[in-house]
Design a protein around this motif. Structure first.
Motif, PDB file in Angstrom:
ATOM      1  N   CYS A 169       0.854  -1.194   0.000  1.00  0.00           N
ATOM      2  CA  CYS A 169       0.000   0.000   0.000  1.00  0.00           C
ATOM      3  C   CYS A 169       0.887   1.240   0.000  1.00  0.00           C
ATOM      4  O   CYS A 169       1.975   1.227   0.568  1.00  0.00           O
ATOM      5  CB  CYS A 169      -0.857   0.040   1.255  1.00  0.00           C
ATOM      6  N   ILE A 170       0.395   2.321  -0.568  1.00  0.00           N
ATOM      7  CA  ILE A 170       1.127   3.580  -0.446  1.00  0.00           C
ATOM      8  C   ILE A 170       0.901   4.156   0.954  1.00  0.00           C
ATOM      9  O   ILE A 170       1.677   4.927   1.478  1.00  0.00           O
ATOM     10  CB  ILE A 170       0.669   4.584  -1.543  1.00  0.00           C
ATOM     11  N   SER A 171      -0.194   3.747   1.591  1.00  0.00           N
ATOM     12  CA  SER A 171      -0.490   4.162   2.966  1.00  0.00           C
ATOM     13  C   SER A 171       0.007   3.059   3.902  1.00  0.00           C
ATOM     14  O   SER A 171       0.528   2.049   3.463  1.00  0.00           O
ATOM     15  CB  SER A 171      -1.990   4.300   3.144  1.00  0.00           C
ATOM     16  N   GLY A 174      -3.487  -0.491   4.109  1.00  0.00           N
ATOM     17  CA  GLY A 174      -4.949  -0.409   4.056  1.00  0.00           C
ATOM     18  C   GLY A 174      -5.563   0.768   4.793  1.00  0.00           C
ATOM     19  O   GLY A 174      -6.757   1.005   4.678  1.00  0.00           O
ATOM     20  N   CYS A 176      -6.341   3.844   4.488  1.00  0.00           N
ATOM     21  CA  CYS A 176      -6.312   4.755   3.366  1.00  0.00           C
ATOM     22  C   CYS A 176      -7.739   5.048   2.943  1.00  0.00           C
ATOM     23  O   CYS A 176      -8.583   4.174   2.941  1.00  0.00           O
ATOM     24  CB  CYS A 176      -5.532   4.051   2.259  1.00  0.00           C
ATOM     25  N   LEU A 178      -8.478   6.652  -0.047  1.00  0.00           N
ATOM     26  CA  LEU A 178      -8.584   6.881  -1.495  1.00  0.00           C
ATOM     27  C   LEU A 178      -9.751   6.108  -2.095  1.00  0.00           C
ATOM     28  O   LEU A 178     -10.564   6.660  -2.823  1.00  0.00           O
ATOM     29  CB  LEU A 178      -7.300   6.412  -2.191  1.00  0.00           C
ATOM     30  N   ALA A 187     -11.657   0.673   2.013  1.00  0.00           N
ATOM     31  CA  ALA A 187     -10.511  -0.241   2.182  1.00  0.00           C
ATOM     32  C   ALA A 187     -10.531  -0.910   3.548  1.00  0.00           C
ATOM     33  O   ALA A 187     -10.125  -2.053   3.715  1.00  0.00           O
ATOM     34  CB  ALA A 187      -9.205   0.518   1.987  1.00  0.00           C
ATOM     35  N   CYS A 192     -11.203  -2.415  -1.141  1.00  0.00           N
ATOM     36  CA  CYS A 192     -10.351  -1.479  -1.865  1.00  0.00           C
ATOM     37  C   CYS A 192     -10.327  -1.755  -3.366  1.00  0.00           C
ATOM     38  O   CYS A 192     -10.133  -2.882  -3.799  1.00  0.00           O
ATOM     39  CB  CYS A 192      -8.927  -1.541  -1.314  1.00  0.00           C
ATOM     40  N   GLN A 194      -8.136  -0.198  -5.250  1.00  0.00           N
ATOM     41  CA  GLN A 194      -6.743   0.115  -5.561  1.00  0.00           C
ATOM     42  C   GLN A 194      -6.542   1.345  -6.441  1.00  0.00           C
ATOM     43  O   GLN A 194      -5.795   1.323  -7.416  1.00  0.00           O
ATOM     44  CB  GLN A 194      -6.062  -1.103  -6.191  1.00  0.00           C
ATOM     45  N   PRO A 195      -7.190   2.478  -6.099  1.00  0.00           N
ATOM     46  CA  PRO A 195      -6.969   3.678  -6.900  1.00  0.00           C
ATOM     47  C   PRO A 195      -5.538   4.202  -6.828  1.00  0.00           C
ATOM     48  O   PRO A 195      -5.150   5.041  -7.646  1.00  0.00           O
ATOM     49  CB  PRO A 195      -7.958   4.693  -6.314  1.00  0.00           C
ATOM     50  N   CYS A 196      -4.735   3.706  -5.880  1.00  0.00           N
ATOM     51  CA  CYS A 196      -3.333   4.142  -5.847  1.00  0.00           C
ATOM     52  C   CYS A 196      -2.582   3.681  -7.094  1.00  0.00           C
ATOM     53  O   CYS A 196      -1.499   4.164  -7.382  1.00  0.00           O
ATOM     54  CB  CYS A 196      -2.636   3.632  -4.595  1.00  0.00           C
ATOM     55  N   ARG A 197      -3.151   2.734  -7.834  1.00  0.00           N
ATOM     56  CA  ARG A 197      -2.483   2.263  -9.069  1.00  0.00           C
ATOM     57  C   ARG A 197      -2.929   3.068 -10.295  1.00  0.00           C
ATOM     58  O   ARG A 197      -2.529   2.758 -11.401  1.00  0.00           O
ATOM     59  CB  ARG A 197      -2.790   0.787  -9.343  1.00  0.00           C
TER      60      ARG A 197
HETATM   61  S1  SF4 Z   1      -5.907   2.508  -2.516  1.00  0.00           S
HETATM   62 FE1  SF4 Z   1      -6.063   0.480  -1.477  1.00  0.00          FE
HETATM   63  S2  SF4 Z   1      -4.169  -0.621  -2.121  1.00  0.00           S
HETATM   64 FE2  SF4 Z   1      -3.872   1.565  -2.539  1.00  0.00          FE
HETATM   65  S3  SF4 Z   1      -2.851   2.414  -0.715  1.00  0.00           S
HETATM   66 FE3  SF4 Z   1      -5.057   2.725  -0.429  1.00  0.00          FE
HETATM   67  S4  SF4 Z   1      -5.750   0.908   0.712  1.00  0.00           S
HETATM   68 FE4  SF4 Z   1      -3.738   0.406  -0.130  1.00  0.00          FE
END
Ligand code: SF4
Length: 407
Positions: A169-171, A174, A176, A178, A187, A192, A194-197
């Motif tokens: 995770c960028i956070s 979990g 997070c 986003l 999340a 989740c 996965q909008p961090c991707r």
């Molecule tokens: S969007 Fe989901 S996978 Fe990405 S950092 Fe947040 S919790 Fe983790």
């Protein structure tokens, strides 16, 4: 040296069988409630009982995730759920929320509890706190370095579990918002998206629709996108640090991922304990891990704070092999029954991958269906019979090299 447990994800019964086949010592899985990963298949109560029986028959432990953070109005349902689960002889709960832990204690006072990564244990004092609460094991946050893990080991006596492979995770694991904000999927409830991707741009607030020209490369601007964790090269350090359980992330991933990661870590760990004096991480093991869809590998925080090379600046998953079939049966005459998952055609060269890094190649000369018909190609869910010039076992997976390097 104490040999650590190899802990694998098992999102459904098929993944559980694959995890057992490819050498997991223990699996973690979720029921239908309170277990995060709500988008995974998960197990009904009846399925869970069958899954635990199957795992125990094969000497594999089962840990049940109840690591969501429930709201007030979910607490009655939580107690009911735990009462249902109390009848199933799995080996430990995985929980994070103190209220959930308290409720487990009320319903099943003798069941072991492992502290989930969702509790974000990042220091020895926190681990010691959980030890005093009679928690049997704590999962160390992915944000900890080897040195920090060693210090936790020196100052505590509870079992320590560390992630060795999988998505980051960028956070803090979990924690997070986003996904909640951008897609309404929480999340912390295991949903989740996965909008961090995703690909991002910057917009100045008084100029809606005008994108600030942030440019990383032609693939886009993936400012939140971490590479995947891989600590295969550091197994001796993890063992020497006294880590009791090596965890592979991925309850949402498919059986090819579970098999491919497990067979490499199982082989490496067994080799380390068989020949500690001449152990070295071999290039071919790392190459095997690169045959799974992944986003580039990083050691994350294990060697200290990550640098820019640990970030993935494009969305591409590296995917140079594809999973095409599973061996569902080996008949008394030595022929095997394959269940096709991805179209196979005459002329394809298939690789059968087994436990302990065994592997055999076979070029398909003819495709015969279970009904005895010769066909030019087999489609997903079709069963075909095949004779191969090497030993294959039930639940071995079959893959094919792809010409396309990225996708
Ligand atoms: S969007 Fe989901 S996978 Fe990405 S950092 Fe947040 S919790 Fe983790």
């Amino acid at each position: 040296m104490k040999k650590p447990e190899l802990l694998a994800p098992a999102g459904n019964m098929e993944k559980l069988r694959i995890a057992v086949h490819y050498g997991a010592d223990a699996v973690y899985l979720g029921g239908k409630s309170f277990g995060l990963r709500n988008l995974a298949d998960n197990f009904t109560t009846a399925e869970l009982a069958g899954a635990v029986a199957y795992a125990h028959e094969h000497g594999v432990k089962v840990y049940l995730t109840v690591n969501a953070y429930p709201d007030n109005d979910e607490l009655v349902a939580l107690t009911q759920y735990l009462q249902e689960m109390a009848l199933i002889p799995f080996d430990a709960y995985i929980a994070a929320d103190p209220g959930v832990i308290e409720t487990i204690r009320e319903v099943s006072p003798h069941r072991d509890i492992h502290l989930s990564t969702q509790a974000n244990t990042t220091n020895w004092k926190s681990a010691l706190f959980w030890q005093k609460q009679d928690i049997r094991r704590v999962n160390l946050a992915r944000e900890m370095s080897l040195t920090e893990m060693e210090e936790v080991r020196q100052r505590t006596t509870l079992e320590l579990e560390a992630f060795v492979h999988g998505a980051m995770c960028i956070s803090y694991s979990g924690r997070c918002l986003l996904s909640s904000v951008m897609s309404g999927r929480n999340a912390n409830k295991g949903e989740c998206t996965q909008p961090c991707r995703w690909n991002y741009a910057i917009v100045e607030e008084t100029r809606p629709g005008e994108y600030f020209p942030v440019f990383e490369d032609d693939n886009g601007t993936f400012i939140f996108n971490s590479k995947d964790l891989c600590l295969l090269q550091y197994l001796p350090q993890l063992v020497n640090a006294g880590i009791d359980s090596l965890k592979i992330e991925g309850r949402m991933k498919g059986i090819y991922y579970v098999a491919s990661v497990l067979r490499v870590y199982r082989y490496a760990l067994d080799t380390l304990f068989a020949h500690p004096e001449r152990y070295g991480c071999e290039e071919i093991w790392l190459e095997e891990l690169c045959k799974i869809s992944h986003r580039g590998y990083t050691t994350g925080f294990f060697l200290g704070h990550p640098k820019d090379v640990d970030h993935q600046y494009h969305s591409s998953y590296i995917r140079n092999h594809e999973f095409v079939a599973i061996v569902q049966d080996v008949l008394p005459d030595g022929t095997i029954v394959l269940e096709v998952r991805n179209r196979i055609t005459v002329g394809d060269t298939l690789e059968f991958i087994g436990p302990a890094l065994s592997s055999g190649f076979h070029k398909i000369g003819e495709i015969i269906t279970e009904e005895g018909q010769s066909v030019p190609a087999a489609n997903p869910n079709q069963r075909i019979v095949l004779r191969v010039p090497f030993n294959a076992e039930r639940y071995d997976l079959v893959r094919r090299a792809k010409f396309l390097a990225t996708q």
